[in-house]
Design a protein around this motif. Structure first.
Motif, PDB file in Angstrom:
ATOM      1  N   GLU A 179      13.536  98.527 -28.799  1.00  0.00           N
ATOM      2  CA  GLU A 179      13.363  97.164 -28.297  1.00  0.00           C
ATOM      3  C   GLU A 179      12.514  96.270 -29.205  1.00  0.00           C
ATOM      4  OE1 GLU A 179      12.458  96.455 -24.258  1.00  0.00           O
ATOM      5  OE2 GLU A 179      13.537  98.197 -23.488  1.00  0.00           O
ATOM      6  N   ARG A 207       6.406  96.555 -16.936  1.00  0.00           N
ATOM      7  CA  ARG A 207       6.819  96.024 -18.238  1.00  0.00           C
ATOM      8  C   ARG A 207       6.036  94.756 -18.585  1.00  0.00           C
ATOM      9  NH1 ARG A 207      11.365  95.673 -21.708  1.00  0.00           N
ATOM     10  NH2 ARG A 207      12.190  97.584 -20.799  1.00  0.00           N
ATOM     11  N   VAL A 212       7.070  97.014 -24.509  1.00  0.00           N
ATOM     12  CA  VAL A 212       7.962  98.171 -24.581  1.00  0.00           C
ATOM     13  C   VAL A 212       8.577  98.237 -25.973  1.00  0.00           C
ATOM     14  CG1 VAL A 212      10.028  99.267 -23.665  1.00  0.00           C
ATOM     15  CG2 VAL A 212       8.446  98.104 -22.111  1.00  0.00           C
ATOM     16  N   SER A 215      12.979 102.492 -25.083  1.00  0.00           N
ATOM     17  CA  SER A 215      13.305 102.744 -23.681  1.00  0.00           C
ATOM     18  C   SER A 215      14.625 103.505 -23.600  1.00  0.00           C
ATOM     19  CB  SER A 215      13.418 101.428 -22.899  1.00  0.00           C
ATOM     20  OG  SER A 215      14.487 100.634 -23.412  1.00  0.00           O
ATOM     21  N   ASP A 235      14.254 101.283 -15.114  1.00  0.00           N
ATOM     22  CA  ASP A 235      13.559 100.900 -16.349  1.00  0.00           C
ATOM     23  C   ASP A 235      12.669 102.075 -16.752  1.00  0.00           C
ATOM     24  OD1 ASP A 235      12.594  99.503 -18.496  1.00  0.00           O
ATOM     25  OD2 ASP A 235      11.564  97.963 -17.336  1.00  0.00           O
ATOM     26  N   PRO A 237      10.629 103.466 -19.801  1.00  0.00           N
ATOM     27  CA  PRO A 237      10.085 103.278 -21.143  1.00  0.00           C
ATOM     28  C   PRO A 237       9.865 104.615 -21.849  1.00  0.00           C
ATOM     29  CG  PRO A 237       8.352 103.064 -19.526  1.00  0.00           C
ATOM     30  CD  PRO A 237       9.625 103.205 -18.748  1.00  0.00           C
ATOM     31  N   TRP A 240       5.285 102.435 -25.766  1.00  0.00           N
ATOM     32  CA  TRP A 240       4.816 101.058 -25.625  1.00  0.00           C
ATOM     33  C   TRP A 240       3.489 100.868 -26.358  1.00  0.00           C
ATOM     34  CZ3 TRP A 240       4.989 103.875 -20.786  1.00  0.00           C
ATOM     35  CH2 TRP A 240       3.751 104.263 -20.279  1.00  0.00           C
ATOM     36  N   SER A 252       3.516 107.208 -26.148  1.00  0.00           N
ATOM     37  CA  SER A 252       4.929 107.589 -26.150  1.00  0.00           C
ATOM     38  C   SER A 252       5.099 108.912 -25.421  1.00  0.00           C
ATOM     39  CB  SER A 252       5.478 107.726 -27.572  1.00  0.00           C
ATOM     40  OG  SER A 252       6.838 108.164 -27.520  1.00  0.00           O
ATOM     41  N   SER A 287       4.244  91.344 -24.025  1.00  0.00           N
ATOM     42  CA  SER A 287       5.369  91.828 -23.229  1.00  0.00           C
ATOM     43  C   SER A 287       6.608  90.978 -23.468  1.00  0.00           C
ATOM     44  CB  SER A 287       5.011  91.808 -21.742  1.00  0.00           C
ATOM     45  OG  SER A 287       4.780  90.470 -21.311  1.00  0.00           O
ATOM     46  N   ARG A 290      13.479  92.821 -20.518  1.00  0.00           N
ATOM     47  CA  ARG A 290      14.400  93.903 -20.875  1.00  0.00           C
ATOM     48  C   ARG A 290      15.580  93.351 -21.647  1.00  0.00           C
ATOM     49  NH1 ARG A 290      15.895  97.529 -15.731  1.00  0.00           N
ATOM     50  NH2 ARG A 290      16.652  98.914 -17.385  1.00  0.00           N
TER      51      ARG A 290
END
Length: 298
Positions: A179, A207, A212, A215, A235, A237, A240, A252, A287, A290
């Motif tokens: 992402e 989120r 993120v 994901s 959702d 993840p 992040w 992670s 942030s 998505r």
């Protein structure tokens, strides 16, 4: 006798010539040496100090030692940091420990390597650890089960971003989306890829409070008869970044298996994450929504 004197005089003259010639060569070499600029001094890099904690008070991952070894090796081979590895929490304090023992004031980044359960920390240690990140601006990196830790410590969940709430597909070929390909820890990953690993589902996670980076691709997951799926938004993840006060935080879920730590992609991700947490590189913590396709899939 006369012949001997002649030979002696001749030998003395030759020796004198050799001495004069050698002196001339030394002077010439010295002149050339003086004319050449001295080699520049190598750049002095301040060695950073990394503390890795691998205490487990719950499930014990076989990969804890592999992760610790990888972090030690990456620091040594790059020359960027030295690594202190502990399976206890004694050093998680700013109190003077004596005995040449280091405390949090010595370190630049704290790493939790698949820690589990309620770690052995008193209230003063917890306050010191939070201020190490929040006020001192030091870094924190959480590996895999660092999310399965300290459920009775609300501020810890706020700092790292949430807590473990099952792994719906256990260890599987996880379809992952990148992402934020500009972030240093994930820029080496393609837009979409697969990794065999155990992906945690987080709770008390939003989120809106993190950036993120990776994901799960919700369009490629099997939801049938899976009672461990608790997120209605699907959702999930995988990595992040976020800020906690002045400090940089990276987490992670990748790194569950020992084999993950022989994967160059995983090692590169954590190497770059540590560098980022140390302030050596820049990457966003803002942030973002998505991806459109993922948001529509649920």
């Amino acid at each position: 006798m006369r012949a001997f004197r002649l030979f002696f005089l001749f030998s003395s003259a030759m020796i004198a010539l050799l001495v004069v010639g050698h002196a001339s060569r030394v002077q010439a070499q010295s002149a050339v040496s003086d004319a050449v600029a001295p080699a520049p001094h190598p750049k002095q890099i301040h060695l950073k100090h990394v503390l890795v904690i691998g205490q487990t008070k719950g499930f014990e991952h076989d990969s804890v030692s592999a992760a610790m070894d990888a972090i030690y090796t990456m620091g040594r081979d790059s020359g960027l940091w030295d690594t202190t590895m502990r399976t206890d929490t004694e050093l998680l304090t700013k109190k003077d420990l004596g005995r040449n023992a280091k405390n949090l004031n010595y370190f630049d980044v704290l790493i939790f390597s698949s820690t589990t359960g309620e770690l052995e920390m008193d209230d003063a240690q917890k306050q010191d650890m939070l201020s190490f990140i929040k006020e001192d601006g030091k870094g924190f990196v959480g590996i895999h089960a660092a999310l399965d830790t300290n459920y009775n410590w609300p501020e810890y969940g706020e700092m790292i971003g949430g807590w473990f709430d099952q792994h719906p597909w256990s260890t599987f070929n996880a379809p992952i989306l990148n992402e934020d390909p500009r972030f240093p820890a994930v820029r080496h990953f393609p837009q979409a890829f697969v990794k065999y690993d155990e992906i945690y589902q987080p709770k008390a996670w939003s989120r809106d409070k993190v950036n993120v980076l990776l994901s799960l691709d919700p369009t490629k997951l099997n939801y049938e008869n899976n009672q461990r799926i608790h997120r209605a938004d699907h959702d999930f993840p995988v990595a992040w970044s976020k800020m906690y006060g002045k400090g940089r935080v990276f987490y992670s879920t990748l790194g569950h298996t020992e084999e993950a730590w022989t994967d160059p992609d995983i090692r590169t991700m954590y190497f770059e994450a540590i560098k980022w947490a140390l302030g050596m590189t820049e990457g966003s913590t803002a942030s973002h929504p998505r991806p459109a396709a993922a948001a529509q899939s649920h």
